[in-house]
Design a protein around this motif. Sequence first.
Motif, PDB file in Angstrom:
ATOM      1  N   LEU A  56       0.838  -1.210   0.000  1.00 28.99           N
ATOM      2  CA  LEU A  56       0.000   0.000   0.000  1.00 28.99           C
ATOM      3  C   LEU A  56       0.870   1.256   0.000  1.00 28.99           C
ATOM      4  O   LEU A  56       0.579   2.239  -0.690  1.00 28.99           O
ATOM      5  N   HIS A  57       1.959   1.216   0.767  1.00 32.51           N
ATOM      6  CA  HIS A  57       2.868   2.370   0.822  1.00 32.51           C
ATOM      7  C   HIS A  57       3.482   2.612  -0.558  1.00 32.51           C
ATOM      8  O   HIS A  57       3.549   3.760  -1.038  1.00 32.51           O
ATOM      9  N   ALA A  58       3.902   1.527  -1.207  1.00 34.73           N
ATOM     10  CA  ALA A  58       4.524   1.642  -2.533  1.00 34.73           C
ATOM     11  C   ALA A  58       3.537   2.179  -3.571  1.00 34.73           C
ATOM     12  O   ALA A  58       3.929   2.867  -4.509  1.00 34.73           O
ATOM     13  N   ALA A  59       2.269   1.875  -3.384  1.00 33.36           N
ATOM     14  CA  ALA A  59       1.267   2.367  -4.331  1.00 33.36           C
ATOM     15  C   ALA A  59       1.030   3.867  -4.163  1.00 33.36           C
ATOM     16  O   ALA A  59       0.716   4.564  -5.131  1.00 33.36           O
ATOM     17  N   ALA A  60       1.199   4.368  -2.923  1.00 32.51           N
ATOM     18  CA  ALA A  60       0.834   5.758  -2.632  1.00 32.51           C
ATOM     19  C   ALA A  60       1.986   6.736  -2.783  1.00 32.51           C
ATOM     20  O   ALA A  60       1.754   7.924  -3.030  1.00 32.51           O
ATOM     21  N   PHE A  61       3.242   6.255  -2.616  1.00 33.88           N
ATOM     22  CA  PHE A  61       4.390   7.169  -2.592  1.00 33.88           C
ATOM     23  C   PHE A  61       5.312   6.925  -3.787  1.00 33.88           C
ATOM     24  O   PHE A  61       5.432   5.801  -4.276  1.00 33.88           O
TER      25      PHE A  61
ATOM     26  N   ILE B 259      -2.845   6.299   1.043  1.00 29.95           N
ATOM     27  CA  ILE B 259      -4.086   5.794   0.427  1.00 29.95           C
ATOM     28  C   ILE B 259      -3.785   5.455  -1.032  1.00 29.95           C
ATOM     29  O   ILE B 259      -3.169   6.270  -1.743  1.00 29.95           O
ATOM     30  N   ARG B 260      -4.196   4.278  -1.473  1.00 28.27           N
ATOM     31  CA  ARG B 260      -4.008   3.882  -2.875  1.00 28.27           C
ATOM     32  C   ARG B 260      -4.554   4.963  -3.803  1.00 28.27           C
ATOM     33  O   ARG B 260      -5.672   5.454  -3.563  1.00 28.27           O
ATOM     34  N   PRO B 261      -3.833   5.312  -4.867  1.00 25.72           N
ATOM     35  CA  PRO B 261      -4.315   6.370  -5.766  1.00 25.72           C
ATOM     36  C   PRO B 261      -5.745   6.148  -6.264  1.00 25.72           C
ATOM     37  O   PRO B 261      -6.522   7.094  -6.358  1.00 25.72           O
ATOM     38  N   ASP B 262      -6.105   4.901  -6.556  1.00 28.40           N
ATOM     39  CA  ASP B 262      -7.450   4.649  -7.099  1.00 28.40           C
ATOM     40  C   ASP B 262      -8.533   4.742  -6.034  1.00 28.40           C
ATOM     41  O   ASP B 262      -9.718   4.649  -6.362  1.00 28.40           O
ATOM     42  N   ALA B 263      -8.135   4.926  -4.772  1.00 27.49           N
ATOM     43  CA  ALA B 263      -9.130   5.031  -3.694  1.00 27.49           C
ATOM     44  C   ALA B 263      -9.098   6.405  -3.029  1.00 27.49           C
ATOM     45  O   ALA B 263      -9.783   6.626  -2.023  1.00 27.49           O
TER      46      ALA B 263
ATOM     47  N   ALA C 269     -12.035   9.672  -1.331  1.00 27.41           N
ATOM     48  CA  ALA C 269     -13.285   8.990  -0.964  1.00 27.41           C
ATOM     49  C   ALA C 269     -13.466   8.977   0.544  1.00 27.41           C
ATOM     50  O   ALA C 269     -14.294   8.226   1.070  1.00 27.41           O
ATOM     51  N   GLY C 270     -12.659   9.767   1.266  1.00 31.03           N
ATOM     52  CA  GLY C 270     -12.825   9.878   2.713  1.00 31.03           C
ATOM     53  C   GLY C 270     -11.969   8.939   3.539  1.00 31.03           C
ATOM     54  O   GLY C 270     -12.030   8.972   4.772  1.00 31.03           O
ATOM     55  N   HIS C 271     -11.146   8.095   2.886  1.00 29.13           N
ATOM     56  CA  HIS C 271     -10.354   7.125   3.649  1.00 29.13           C
ATOM     57  C   HIS C 271      -9.249   7.796   4.469  1.00 29.13           C
ATOM     58  O   HIS C 271      -8.996   7.404   5.615  1.00 29.13           O
ATOM     59  N   GLY C 272      -8.584   8.787   3.874  1.00 33.24           N
ATOM     60  CA  GLY C 272      -7.523   9.471   4.617  1.00 33.24           C
ATOM     61  C   GLY C 272      -8.071  10.133   5.870  1.00 33.24           C
ATOM     62  O   GLY C 272      -7.489   9.999   6.960  1.00 33.24           O
TER      63      GLY C 272
ATOM     64  N   ALA D 165      -2.629  18.001  -1.117  1.00 38.27           N
ATOM     65  CA  ALA D 165      -3.703  17.103  -0.678  1.00 38.27           C
ATOM     66  C   ALA D 165      -3.601  16.851   0.824  1.00 38.27           C
ATOM     67  O   ALA D 165      -4.584  16.990   1.571  1.00 38.27           O
ATOM     68  N   ALA D 166      -2.396  16.497   1.292  1.00 37.92           N
ATOM     69  CA  ALA D 166      -2.228  16.192   2.717  1.00 37.92           C
ATOM     70  C   ALA D 166      -2.430  17.448   3.556  1.00 37.92           C
ATOM     71  O   ALA D 166      -3.062  17.394   4.619  1.00 37.92           O
TER      72      ALA D 166
END
Length: 157
Positions: free
Chosen positions: A20-25, A76-80, A83-86, A115-116
């Motif tokens: 998940l980290h690799a997908a987001a960063f 958070i995965r880019p495709d998600a 959507a309020g997850h963060g 974003a953050a």
Amino acid sequence: MNAPAVAPIGPEAAALLGALHAAAFPPADRWTAHAIGLLLLLPGHFALLGTAGAEPVGFAMGRVAAEEAEVLTLAIRPDAQRAGHGAALMRALMAQAAGRGARDLFLEVSSENRAARALYAGLGATEAGRRRRYYPDGSDALVLRLPLSPCGAAPAA
Ligand SMILES: CC(C)(COP(=O)(O)OP(=O)(O)OC[C@H]1O[C@@H](n2cnc3c(N)ncnc32)[C@H](O)[C@@H]1OP(=O)(O)O)[C@@H](O)C(=O)NCCC(=O)NCCS
């Protein structure tokens, strides 16, 4: 997509958290599964997994030492995203930290990470310091502070 849900997760899930980290960063900022697993074995360190239905979409990691807590990472995965997850993960992390006795939550964010910064501002974070040209891209690190109430939410102004 399903509504955000959050649950605690331990070092046994390091491979999932690393993915998940690799997908987001970007590559230079990625943490290995090994490093994540080791961090989660340290006292006061914890992780929360965000899911949509049965699907893992992101996670947050924090640590608490006495009355201070810190956000170690949030991904958070880019495709998600958007959507309020963060926000759901941050609120759960704030509640965890408060439940473990912390009164303030600190975090670092690049001045360029819009974003953050917007997410943290929306939760009530204020700037507590700035480290000039802290990141490899030359951007400043903003040190942000979120006061915690006993139930984990930011107290009313
Ligand atoms: C920053 C990050 C965690 C936000 O997660 P997210 O699940 O997309 O955020 P949410 O959907 O909960 O958004 C909550 C609020 O944050 C703000 N926000 C989130 N993404 C935003 C964006 N791309 N642009 C502007 N504001 C944004 C908005 O105010 C948003 O509320 P809204 O959707 O009602 O307008 C995510 O973009 C991410 O993982 N980025 C890569 C890794 C990273 O930068 N981590 C943080 C390191 S400090």
